[in-house]
Design an enzyme around this catalytic site. Structure first.
Site, PDB file in Angstrom:
ATOM      1  N   GLU A  49       1.022  -1.059   0.259  1.00  0.00           N
ATOM      2  CA  GLU A  49      -0.148  -0.340   0.299  1.00  0.00           C
ATOM      3  C   GLU A  49       0.940   1.116  -0.172  1.00  0.00           C
ATOM      4  O   GLU A  49       1.027   1.946  -0.837  1.00  0.00           O
ATOM      5  CB  GLU A  49      -0.590   0.247   1.556  1.00  0.00           C
ATOM      6  N   THR A 167     -13.193   8.603 -12.964  1.00  0.00           N
ATOM      7  CA  THR A 167     -12.432   8.003 -11.779  1.00  0.00           C
ATOM      8  C   THR A 167     -13.366   6.402 -11.345  1.00  0.00           C
ATOM      9  O   THR A 167     -12.434   5.571 -10.045  1.00  0.00           O
ATOM     10  CB  THR A 167     -12.397   8.902 -10.699  1.00  0.00           C
TER      11      THR A 167
END
Length: 178
Positions: A49, A167
């Site tokens: 991440e 998006t």
């Protein structure tokens, strides 16, 4: 660097395609390589991440470093989204190759026997990646969609000259002024 930043190479490449300075494409390609290295340098081939970069190069220390709290992978789409844009806009097949490596790692370390995929807690341990029993909806709606488009050699399949993606990876037609 947060994995979420990996949308930026695609955005920069689109800007260059639509008339912004060529330096935007150069930056897009350099940043794309950085995002790819976040995958490539992990033992599972999947990005954490958040990654930190070793600024003092030595053979004993990897360029991409990960803290224990950041070593999970949530099946995010940002890197493969940018790979799609860069492949479509440059025609360089290395972006397809990189996407293929990422897809292979998803299949190897996140696919579950009963069907579907799972986020994992540890991208640094290929023997025990620690599945989380959770697949975010963006994996199906974005990550796999961008991989599908990346592997298509049909430039008219959602052409970047006639569609823009929002998006959430939904293609919207570009309306020409009348």
């Amino acid at each position: 660097m947060d994995h979420l930043v990996c949308f930026l190479p695609g955005t920069l490449a689109l800007g260059a395609h639509h008339g912004l300075p060529a330096e935007h494409m150069e930056l897009a390609q350099a940043l794309m390589d950085t995002c790819y290295q976040m995958y490539r340098q992990m033992e599972t081939g999947l990005s954490p991440e958040i990654a930190h970069f070793n600024l003092h190069h030595t053979k004993a220390v990897k360029d991409v470093q990960v803290k224990a709290a950041d070593r999970h992978n949530l099946l995010r789409p940002e890197t493969v989204e940018s790979l799609f844009y860069l492949y479509r806009l440059t025609g360089d097949r290395k972006y397809q190759d990189w996407g293929w490596e990422i897809l292979h790692s998803f299949n190897t370390y996140t696919r579950v026997p009963s069907g579907g995929y799972s986020s994992i807690s540890n991208v640094q341990d290929p023997r025990h990646p620690q599945p989380r029993d959770k697949m975010e909806s963006f994996f199906l709606g974005e990550t796999l969609k961008y991989l599908y488009l990346l592997f298509s050699d049909d430039p008219d399949l959602l052409s970047l000259d006639t569609y823009v993606f929002n998006t959430e990876a939904h293609p919207l037609p570009i309306w020409a002024p009348s």
